[in-house]
Scaffold this motif. Structure first.
Motif, short mmCIF file in Angstrom:
data_model
loop_
_atom_site.label_atom_id
_atom_site.label_comp_id
_atom_site.label_asym_id
_atom_site.label_seq_id
_atom_site.Cartn_x
_atom_site.Cartn_y
_atom_site.Cartn_z
N THR A 162 103.05 118.61 7.97
CA THR A 162 103.58 118.49 9.33
C THR A 162 104.19 117.11 9.53
O THR A 162 103.52 116.11 9.32
N MET A 163 105.45 117.06 9.95
CA MET A 163 106.10 115.77 10.22
C MET A 163 106.04 115.45 11.71
O MET A 163 106.23 114.34 12.13
N GLN A 164 105.86 116.50 12.51
CA GLN A 164 105.87 116.34 13.96
C GLN A 164 104.85 117.29 14.56
O GLN A 164 104.55 118.32 13.97
N ILE A 165 104.34 116.96 15.75
CA ILE A 165 103.56 117.96 16.48
C ILE A 165 104.20 118.16 17.85
O ILE A 165 104.86 117.25 18.36
N PRO A 166 104.06 119.35 18.41
CA PRO A 166 104.74 119.63 19.68
C PRO A 166 104.06 118.93 20.85
O PRO A 166 102.85 118.74 20.85
N GLU A 170 105.43 126.70 24.43
CA GLU A 170 105.95 127.78 25.26
C GLU A 170 106.83 127.21 26.38
O GLU A 170 107.67 126.37 26.12
N ALA A 171 106.59 127.62 27.62
CA ALA A 171 107.46 127.16 28.71
C ALA A 171 107.32 125.66 28.96
O ALA A 171 108.22 125.02 29.51
N ASP A 172 106.19 125.07 28.54
CA ASP A 172 105.97 123.63 28.79
C ASP A 172 106.42 122.77 27.63
O ASP A 172 106.07 121.59 27.56
N PHE A 173 107.15 123.34 26.68
CA PHE A 173 107.56 122.57 25.50
C PHE A 173 108.50 121.45 25.92
O PHE A 173 109.59 121.69 26.41
N GLU A 174 108.05 120.19 25.77
CA GLU A 174 108.85 119.07 26.29
C GLU A 174 109.57 118.28 25.21
O GLU A 174 110.66 117.77 25.42
N GLY A 175 108.91 118.14 24.08
CA GLY A 175 109.52 117.33 23.04
C GLY A 175 108.61 117.34 21.83
O GLY A 175 107.71 118.18 21.72
N VAL A 176 108.84 116.40 20.90
CA VAL A 176 108.01 116.36 19.70
C VAL A 176 107.43 114.97 19.51
O VAL A 176 108.02 113.97 19.93
N ALA A 177 106.25 114.93 18.88
CA ALA A 177 105.65 113.64 18.54
C ALA A 177 105.87 113.44 17.05
O ALA A 177 105.41 114.23 16.23
N ASP A 178 106.61 112.40 16.71
CA ASP A 178 106.90 112.08 15.32
C ASP A 178 105.70 111.35 14.75
O ASP A 178 105.39 110.24 15.18
N ILE A 179 105.01 111.95 13.77
CA ILE A 179 103.77 111.30 13.33
C ILE A 179 103.99 110.33 12.18
O ILE A 179 103.05 109.71 11.71
N VAL A 180 105.25 110.20 11.72
CA VAL A 180 105.53 109.15 10.73
C VAL A 180 105.68 107.82 11.47
O VAL A 180 105.07 106.82 11.14
N ALA A 181 106.51 107.84 12.54
CA ALA A 181 106.72 106.62 13.31
C ALA A 181 105.69 106.48 14.43
O ALA A 181 105.63 105.46 15.11
N MET A 182 104.88 107.53 14.65
CA MET A 182 103.91 107.57 15.76
C MET A 182 104.59 107.30 17.11
O MET A 182 104.22 106.39 17.84
N LYS A 183 105.64 108.06 17.39
CA LYS A 183 106.35 107.94 18.66
C LYS A 183 106.59 109.34 19.24
O LYS A 183 106.76 110.29 18.48
N ALA A 208 97.50 113.86 16.72
CA ALA A 208 98.57 113.21 15.97
C ALA A 208 97.99 112.34 14.85
O ALA A 208 98.49 112.34 13.73
N LEU A 209 96.92 111.61 15.16
CA LEU A 209 96.32 110.75 14.14
C LEU A 209 95.73 111.58 13.00
O LEU A 209 95.88 111.23 11.83
N GLU A 210 95.12 112.69 13.37
CA GLU A 210 94.51 113.55 12.35
C GLU A 210 95.60 114.13 11.43
O GLU A 210 95.47 114.11 10.20
N LYS A 211 96.71 114.59 12.04
CA LYS A 211 97.80 115.15 11.23
C LYS A 211 98.45 114.07 10.37
O LYS A 211 98.91 114.31 9.27
N GLU A 213 96.88 111.50 9.06
CA GLU A 213 95.99 111.33 7.90
C GLU A 213 96.31 112.37 6.83
O GLU A 213 96.44 112.04 5.65
N GLU A 214 96.43 113.62 7.28
CA GLU A 214 96.72 114.70 6.32
C GLU A 214 98.05 114.44 5.61
O GLU A 214 98.17 114.67 4.41
N LEU A 215 99.04 113.98 6.37
CA LEU A 215 100.36 113.72 5.81
C LEU A 215 100.28 112.63 4.75
O LEU A 215 100.82 112.74 3.65
N ILE A 216 99.55 111.55 5.08
CA ILE A 216 99.42 110.42 4.13
C ILE A 216 98.69 110.88 2.87
O ILE A 216 99.09 110.55 1.76
N ASP A 217 97.63 111.68 3.07
CA ASP A 217 96.91 112.21 1.90
C ASP A 217 97.84 112.97 0.98
O ASP A 217 97.83 112.79 -0.24
N ALA A 218 98.64 113.86 1.57
CA ALA A 218 99.52 114.70 0.75
C ALA A 218 100.59 113.86 0.07
O ALA A 218 100.93 114.07 -1.09
N ALA A 219 101.13 112.87 0.81
CA ALA A 219 102.26 112.09 0.28
C ALA A 219 101.79 111.07 -0.76
O ALA A 219 102.54 110.69 -1.65
#
Length: 457
Positions: A162-166, A170-183, A208-211, A213-219
């Motif tokens: 996962t590079m981003q989390i929502p 659904e109807a409240d979808f506002e944007g994405v959280a980039d977990i590489v830059a943490m923004k 976001a922090l948990e995802k 961690e998973e990203l860093i582990d995989a990379a």
């Protein structure tokens, strides 16, 4: 035309039926300033999306031919090959994959991984195409990107990260959280043009922090430097991205981006992902078979000074005669050059060269290696290789599936018979999965292809 091969990306956008691929392509063209307004696929405004240029496609709202189109993002040139998503057109998908260096797999956040995604995925494996995934339609009810990511792992065996989390769904979808830059990234304005970057909202920070961690582990499997940094808690964005890129290029990682193309959210970060993570033509190994040497394999280099090797991957009848889409693998192809068609052994003089944008074109003087363009008035079949005089190389012959459905057709009268045979002849030349023969028992003309939809077209 800037010729910096490191800044070129040849991508395909391949997807399941109705997962919103054409809409995504349309948005990409809009944000990269190639088109100035956005049209929907089943054109309520009577225009239809820019990529589906055949009348038939506008009426049905599906994509048939892979139009090659070109756009620029952050100084990178991106060639997009729009591939069809219905099973019936698999030969088109096969052919465009030969030409791509990488692909974006578009999945619907509600439908997830469906049968065709599996077919397309096997084709990508066969041609070792690195890919990133985009989970689309996060604004629909029942959207669950994490379920789709799980399916990518379980059904397709991808090491999906996962590079981003929502932010909202659904109807409240506002944007994405980039977990590489943490923004957190929001897309404001009517068409999502204004990108607003803020801190990640408290409510989803733990996730976001948990995802992350998973990203860093995989990379960190792909970079020792990253592994050490992770232990010391000093991971930088650049380190993480370069490790993810290494994993992606070898097909060992599949980065996943999310968004909703229809609601204009998440497209720009996907474009950044394409330019940052996908390979340039010189990083991809392209092999050719040497006919003088018993079809032994040769690796082509993207040096412009080497003898030309190019592949015709798609034919179309334009208003000026036959248009041949071509990808140059080695050397370059310039106006006035003489090349040899390896299959027929005939010399061909290059007349007019163009670069395509869905259905408009611009004239260019040459196509350098790694680029995709089109030629006019050259008689050839799709899958033909063109080389500089003096070498006999052929790009690997493509794998052609057996036809699965046959129909008998009968012309109305003699005049119709002539035009029918002309049309069938053209179809056979353009599409190797389409076969025509006359039945010995009934004397009917039988056509066979990859499915009902295919034959109807």
């Amino acid at each position: 035309m800037k010729n910096d091969i490191l800044k070129v990306r040849n991508i395909g956008i391949s997807a399941h039926i109705d997962s919103g691929k054409t809409t995504l392509t349309e948005r990409i063209l809009y944000y990269t300033k190639r088109i100035h307004t956005i049209h929907d696929v089943k054109g309520k405004d009577g225009v239809g999306a820019t990529m589906d240029s055949m009348e038939l496609e506008k009426e049905r709202g599906i994509t048939i031919t892979s139009a090659a189109t070109f756009c620029e993002w952050q100084n990178h040139e991106i060639n997009i090959i729009d591939t069809p998503g219905h099973v019936d057109f698999t030969i088109e998908v096969e052919r465009s994959l030969r030409v791509l260096d990488s692909a974006v797999l578009v999945l619907c956040s509600v439908g997830g991984v469906q049968s065709q995604s599996i077919t397309v995925d096997q084709q990508m494996k066969r041609y070792k195409v690195p890919c990133i995934a985009f989970v689309n339609k996060c604004d629909r009810s029942g959207a669950n990107p994490f379920r789709v990511i799980r399916q990518l792992k379980e059904k397709l065996g991808h090491n999906a990260v996962t590079m981003q989390i929502p932010i909202g769904l659904e109807a409240d979808f506002e944007g994405v959280a980039d977990i590489v830059a943490m923004k957190a990234v929001y897309f404001d304005g009517e068409k999502g043009d204004d990108i607003r970057v803020e801190d990640i909202p408290e409510s989803i920070l733990p996730e976001a922090l948990e995802k992350r961690e998973e990203l860093i582990d995989a990379a960190s499997m792909f970079s020792d430097e990253l592994m050490e940094a992770a232990l010391e808690d000093s991971v930088t964005e650049e380190m993480l991205m370069s490790a993810i890129r290494k994993g992606t290029l070898t097909r060992a990682l599949t980065p996943v981006f999310i968004g909703s193309a229809y609601k204009n959210k998440g497209v720009q970060p996907l474009l950044d992902g394409i330019t940052n993570l996908m390979p340039c033509p010189s990083e991809v190994e392209n092999r050719a078979l040497d006919l003088d040497n018993n079809e032994s394999e040769l690796i082509l280099s993207s040096e412009p000074k080497k003898p030309t090797v190019a592949l015709a991957f798609k034919l179309e009848d334009g208003q000026y005669g036959q248009l041949t889409y071509i990808r140059v693998y080695q050397g370059n192809l310039a106006k006035g050059d003489t090349v040899i068609n390896v299959r027929t052994g005939k010399k061909v003089k290059i007349g007019r060269l163009v670069r395509m944008h869905a259905n408009q074109m611009e004239d260019i003087g040459k196509i350098p290696s790694g680029y995709i363009g089109a030629l006019f008035g050259v008689d050839c079949a799709s899958g033909d290789t063109f080389v500089a005089p003096g070498i006999r190389l052929t790009m690997t012959s493509m794998y052609v599936p057996e036809p699965v459905i046959s129909l008998a057709i009968v012309p109305k009268d003699n005049k119709a018979e002539i035009s029918m045979s002309r049309a069938l002849n053209r179809f056979c030349k353009e599409d190797p999965t389409f076969k025509v023969f006359v039945s010995g028992e009934t004397g009917d003309t039988i056509i066979s292809g990859m499915g009902e939809l295919h034959l109807e077209v």
